[in-house]
Design a protein around this motif. Structure first.
Motif, PDB file in Angstrom:
ATOM      1  N   GLN A  86     -29.068  72.492  24.822  1.00  0.00           N
ATOM      2  CA  GLN A  86     -29.926  72.147  25.786  1.00  0.00           C
ATOM      3  C   GLN A  86     -30.184  71.282  26.906  1.00  0.00           C
ATOM      4  N   THR A  87     -31.111  70.739  25.651  1.00  0.00           N
ATOM      5  CA  THR A  87     -31.655  69.266  26.120  1.00  0.00           C
ATOM      6  C   THR A  87     -30.702  68.515  26.612  1.00  0.00           C
ATOM      7  N   LEU A  88     -29.725  68.184  25.932  1.00  0.00           N
ATOM      8  CA  LEU A  88     -28.895  67.710  26.698  1.00  0.00           C
ATOM      9  C   LEU A  88     -28.050  68.281  28.002  1.00  0.00           C
ATOM     10  N   GLY A  89     -27.976  68.983  28.410  1.00  0.00           N
ATOM     11  CA  GLY A  89     -27.425  69.978  29.862  1.00  0.00           C
ATOM     12  C   GLY A  89     -28.892  69.738  30.603  1.00  0.00           C
ATOM     13  N   ARG A 130     -31.413  59.470  14.813  1.00  0.00           N
ATOM     14  CA  ARG A 130     -30.735  58.959  14.133  1.00  0.00           C
ATOM     15  C   ARG A 130     -29.448  58.203  14.023  1.00  0.00           C
ATOM     16  N   SER A 131     -28.747  58.779  14.400  1.00  0.00           N
ATOM     17  CA  SER A 131     -27.225  58.404  14.764  1.00  0.00           C
ATOM     18  C   SER A 131     -27.482  56.413  15.577  1.00  0.00           C
ATOM     19  N   HIS A 132     -27.903  56.358  15.992  1.00  0.00           N
ATOM     20  CA  HIS A 132     -28.239  55.271  16.886  1.00  0.00           C
ATOM     21  C   HIS A 132     -29.362  54.052  15.917  1.00  0.00           C
ATOM     22  N   PHE A 133     -29.853  55.121  15.255  1.00  0.00           N
ATOM     23  CA  PHE A 133     -31.134  53.849  14.321  1.00  0.00           C
ATOM     24  C   PHE A 133     -30.417  52.544  14.149  1.00  0.00           C
ATOM     25  N   ARG A 192     -30.530  61.459  22.961  1.00  0.00           N
ATOM     26  CA  ARG A 192     -31.069  61.138  24.157  1.00  0.00           C
ATOM     27  C   ARG A 192     -31.951  62.410  23.090  1.00  0.00           C
ATOM     28  N   ALA A 193     -30.375  63.102  23.322  1.00  0.00           N
ATOM     29  CA  ALA A 193     -30.798  65.450  22.906  1.00  0.00           C
ATOM     30  C   ALA A 193     -30.838  65.341  21.785  1.00  0.00           C
ATOM     31  N   GLU A 194     -30.444  64.246  21.327  1.00  0.00           N
ATOM     32  CA  GLU A 194     -30.579  64.965  19.466  1.00  0.00           C
ATOM     33  C   GLU A 194     -31.503  63.799  18.552  1.00  0.00           C
ATOM     34  N   PHE A 195     -32.398  62.705  19.513  1.00  0.00           N
ATOM     35  CA  PHE A 195     -33.830  62.276  19.685  1.00  0.00           C
ATOM     36  C   PHE A 195     -34.871  63.873  19.407  1.00  0.00           C
TER      37      PHE A 195
END
Ligand code: SF4
Length: 342
Positions: free
Chosen positions: A34-37, A183-186, A227-230
């Motif tokens: 939802q945040t990604l949306g 986590r995936s970008h860290f 960004r949504a993952e974060f």
């Protein structure tokens, strides 16, 4: 109207309609999807999004805006390689190692309290505190608690269990340790320690009874998905406070050549994080001037923010505290006149 436009508008309505019912009415934060949306909403939905984020903030956090001062006890010369940070000793950055003495620390706390701020955060550019720093912090916290009516927070990097317990025993009210990004970008941002090491410190801080302050920096080359993952990572942590920074590319750092986040993207992100974290203190931290300019103070705060750092930041010049104080009256007002600016 083209077919593509119709599709964009319809899905935008759906996301915000769901958010209104789920987040505003029931206080349940948006999921990662939802945040990604929300992060994908078109610019012509931004005003509506900011308005909803502001309503969520007022309903679930109240009208108060928390103000915090921040002081650097030990500046520069850090052994870590966070690619955004001019305090790393590994880059050709202009910040040289320096220590602040205790009387200066107490004076800064007094000045901060005079602005009406309720939190005073002692920051050190280190991987984690050594004994010298722990002793300095203990002396500083005691002196401030004796002389100034303000809550003391600390940001001293990664901690051992013993250090967590000692800070709690000193009466440190809140501990800041940022996860910085998804986590995936860290691994693209830091190579000298892991996201999981940071998470471990945050878990121990929570267990010791201190408030958890954890946020990060947007605009470090992360995708919208990241960004949504974060936001979802932070929602899982459920911090008491989330400081949101926008990358201010510092010359001499590996991220010195990155583009500044466009203002609309920054505002959309602020609102999306508010909808993912309806009850959290969401704080504007560094980088807002360069990303948002005068827009940031007004729209960003009205679009979900309920805390600000007053005065200067650690290595870059922020706005004078008076400018933030001038805003406080406006912060309690409902959103208005956004069309005049966009
Ligand atoms: S640990 Fe903190 S001070 Fe050190 S390089 Fe990373 S962000 Fe900068």
């Amino acid at each position: 109207m083209t077919q593509a436009t119709v599709t964009t508008q319809a899905s935008a309505d759906d996301v915000l309609t769901v958010a209104r019912e789920q987040v505003l009415e029931r206080g349940i934060g948006l999921s990662r999807e939802q945040t990604l949306g929300v992060l994908r909403l078109a610019d012509d939905r931004l005003e509506q999004l900011l308005e909803l984020a502001h309503e969520v903030r007022v309903k679930w956090c109240g009208p108060e805006v928390e103000m915090e001062g921040i002081i650097s006890l030990k500046t520069g010369g850090c052994p870590e390689d966070c690619h955004f940070c001019s305090q790393s000793g590994l880059f050709a950055s202009p910040v040289r190692a320096a220590w602040l003495d205790i009387p200066s620390l107490v004076e800064a706390a007094k000045q901060t309290a005079k602005t009406g701020a309720t939190e005073f955060c002692i920051v050190a550019a280190v991987r984690g505190p050594d004994e010298r720093l722990m002793a300095q912090v203990a002396a500083g916290v005691e002196a401030i608690r004796n002389e100034v009516d303000i809550q003391v927070a600390c940001s001293l990097g990664m901690l051992t269990r013993d250090q967590v317990d000692r800070l709690a025993a000193m009466g440190v009210h809140r501990y800041n340790h940022n996860l910085e990004t998804a986590r995936s970008h860290f691994p693209n941002v830091v190579t000298t320690h892991t996201w999981e090491e940071r998470w471990d410190t945050l878990r121990m801080v929570r267990e010791a009874g201190m408030e958890v302050c954890c946020g990060g920096i947007l605009g470090m080359g992360e995708t919208l998905e990241q960004r949504a993952e974060f936001a979802a990572d932070l929602a899982a942590l459920a911090p008491d406070e989330v400081p949101l920074n926008f990358l201010d590319p510092r010359p001499g750092t590996p991220f010195g050549d990155l583009e500044v986040l466009p203002a609309a993207d920054a505002l959309r992100a602020v609102a999306a994080f508010r909808l993912a974290l309806p009850r959290t203190i969401l704080r504007f931290a560094g980088g807002r001037e360069i990303t948002l300019g005068d827009l940031g103070a007004r729209q960003g705060i009205l679009g979900g923010i309920n805390a600000v750092i007053v005065g200067n930041y650690l290595t870059t010049l922020g706005r004078p505290a008076e400018q933030d104080l001038d805003l406080l009256g406006e912060l309690r007002m409902p959103i208005k006149a956004l069309n005049e600016t966009f």
